[in-house]
Scaffold this active site. Structure first.
Site, short mmCIF file in Angstrom:
data_model
loop_
_atom_site.label_atom_id
_atom_site.label_comp_id
_atom_site.label_asym_id
_atom_site.label_seq_id
_atom_site.Cartn_x
_atom_site.Cartn_y
_atom_site.Cartn_z
N ASP A 60 0.87 -1.19 0.00
CA ASP A 60 0.00 0.00 0.00
C ASP A 60 0.90 1.23 0.00
O ASP A 60 0.81 2.10 0.87
CB ASP A 60 -0.91 -0.01 1.23
CG ASP A 60 -2.04 1.01 1.14
OD1 ASP A 60 -2.42 1.37 0.01
OD2 ASP A 60 -2.54 1.44 2.19
N ASN A 92 1.78 6.73 3.57
CA ASN A 92 2.49 5.72 4.36
C ASN A 92 3.99 5.92 4.34
O ASN A 92 4.76 5.00 4.63
CB ASN A 92 2.16 4.32 3.84
CG ASN A 92 0.80 3.84 4.33
OD1 ASN A 92 0.33 4.26 5.38
ND2 ASN A 92 0.17 2.97 3.56
N ASP A 150 3.39 1.39 8.31
CA ASP A 150 2.14 0.67 8.04
C ASP A 150 2.26 -0.38 6.94
O ASP A 150 1.87 -0.15 5.79
CB ASP A 150 1.01 1.66 7.71
CG ASP A 150 -0.35 0.98 7.78
OD1 ASP A 150 -0.41 -0.18 8.21
OD2 ASP A 150 -1.35 1.63 7.41
#
Length: 321
Positions: free
Chosen positions: A199, A204, A216
């Site tokens: 992701d 992030n 994360d």
């Protein structure tokens, strides 16, 4: 029926943290997170910590521990990744029906995607990250596939959310998108995927001291390397090509880049667009979602999504960058 996250009162958050053996100073700050619930918690004897309450029934304990192990492995290899804190004998704890992990607090700001030095740094860091990622495989985490990210979400949305008068347009367009994306990615073999962040977008990444710091890994998975690169591309075609050049230049300082994957970018982008809509729909029983996305489900929203996907279909038909 109430959602499990509705039970996360401030008192419960504090008591959960203190059950871990950390003495709080009762200062709580809810951080921006929809999938899980994440809090900054003040600690009497030191710096605040970040506490993550994982969404129940999303990942198994083995899958979360594999996420933690990957973060620790990356950190041990010299990458700046915010890995979970080991408290007692484990990084993962079950308290009050939730799986909980604690992380050190880190500061920074989002990278600037119009700054070629930042893109070069992102490429170098991802080259290192993927070098570690390809050294072995996950055993519990999921694999990337168009079936999971595109085909099934299109079907779910058609059955649960698309208004009757838009069904024909949605299903016809969905079939065209799946056909084109599948042809673009027909040479992708999931068994050749590597461990990824999964992701990898600017939310992030914390930019600090002229370097990117990754946070994360909740969505880490096995997939194609380009999945961790394409979300940094934006703007018109010329801008995206220039950005890709810098990312790949940095990446190849530490790892070989498979140029064949460039033609997969628009297929991956299309799948993310559809998957994001399905993600909101599947989380609608969580009170945070109707509050954050009040327009979701309105007929005009789906009409707009159909127009956006038609435009994306045209992108799928363009030559790759």
């Amino acid at each position: 029926m109430s959602h499990p996250f509705e039970t996360l009162t401030p008192d419960k958050v504090v008591s959960s943290v203190e059950t871990l053996g950390l003495q709080t100073d009762l200062r709580l700050l809810a951080l921006n997170s929809y999938e899980n619930r994440v809090y900054q918690v003040g600690i009497e004897s030191g710096d605040p910590v970040i506490i993550k309450f994982y969404r129940p029934d999303r990942w198994t304990r083995e899958q979360i521990l594999e996420e933690h192990s990957f973060a620790e492995e990356l950190s041990e290899c010299g990458l700046s990744v915010v890995a979970p804190l080991k408290i007692g004998k484990s990084t993962l704890h079950e308290i009050g029906g939730f799986q909980i992990a604690a992380f050190p607090r880190r500061g920074g700001y989002a990278p600037e995607l119009d700054n070629f030095d930042h893109l070069l740094g992102l490429g170098r860091t991802l080259g290192k990250l993927h070098r570690v990622g390809q050294s072995k495989q996950f055993t519990s985490r999921i694999d990337y596939s168009l079936d999971r990210w595109l085909v099934e979400p299109l079907q779910y949305l058609a059955s649960a959310w698309i208004p009757n008068d838009l069904q024909t347009a949605w299903r016809s367009l969905g079939g065209d998108i799946v056909d084109r994306a599948s042809k673009l990615m027909n040479d992708y073999d999931p068994m050749q995927g590597i461990r990824l962040h999964g992701d990898c977008h600017i939310g992030n990444i914390l930019w600090r001291d002229e370097n990117p710091h990754f946070i994360d890994l909740d969505d880490c998975l096995r997939g194609p390397a380009i999945q961790d690169l394409w979300m940094f591309l934006s703007g018109d075609r010329s801008q995206r090509e220039s950005q890709l050049v810098e990312l790949v230049r940095g990446y190849e300082d530490f790892n070989e880049f498979d140029t064949r994957q460039i033609k997969w970018i628009e297929g991956l982008r299309t799948a993310r667009m559809v998957y994001h809509c399905a993600w909101i729909g599947r989380r609608w029983d969580d009170p945070a979602f109707p509050h954050a996305f009040p327009w979701f489900g309105e007929a005009r929203y789906w009409a707009t999504q159909i127009l956006a996907l038609r435009e994306q279909l045209r992108a799928l038909e363009e030559p790759p960058l």
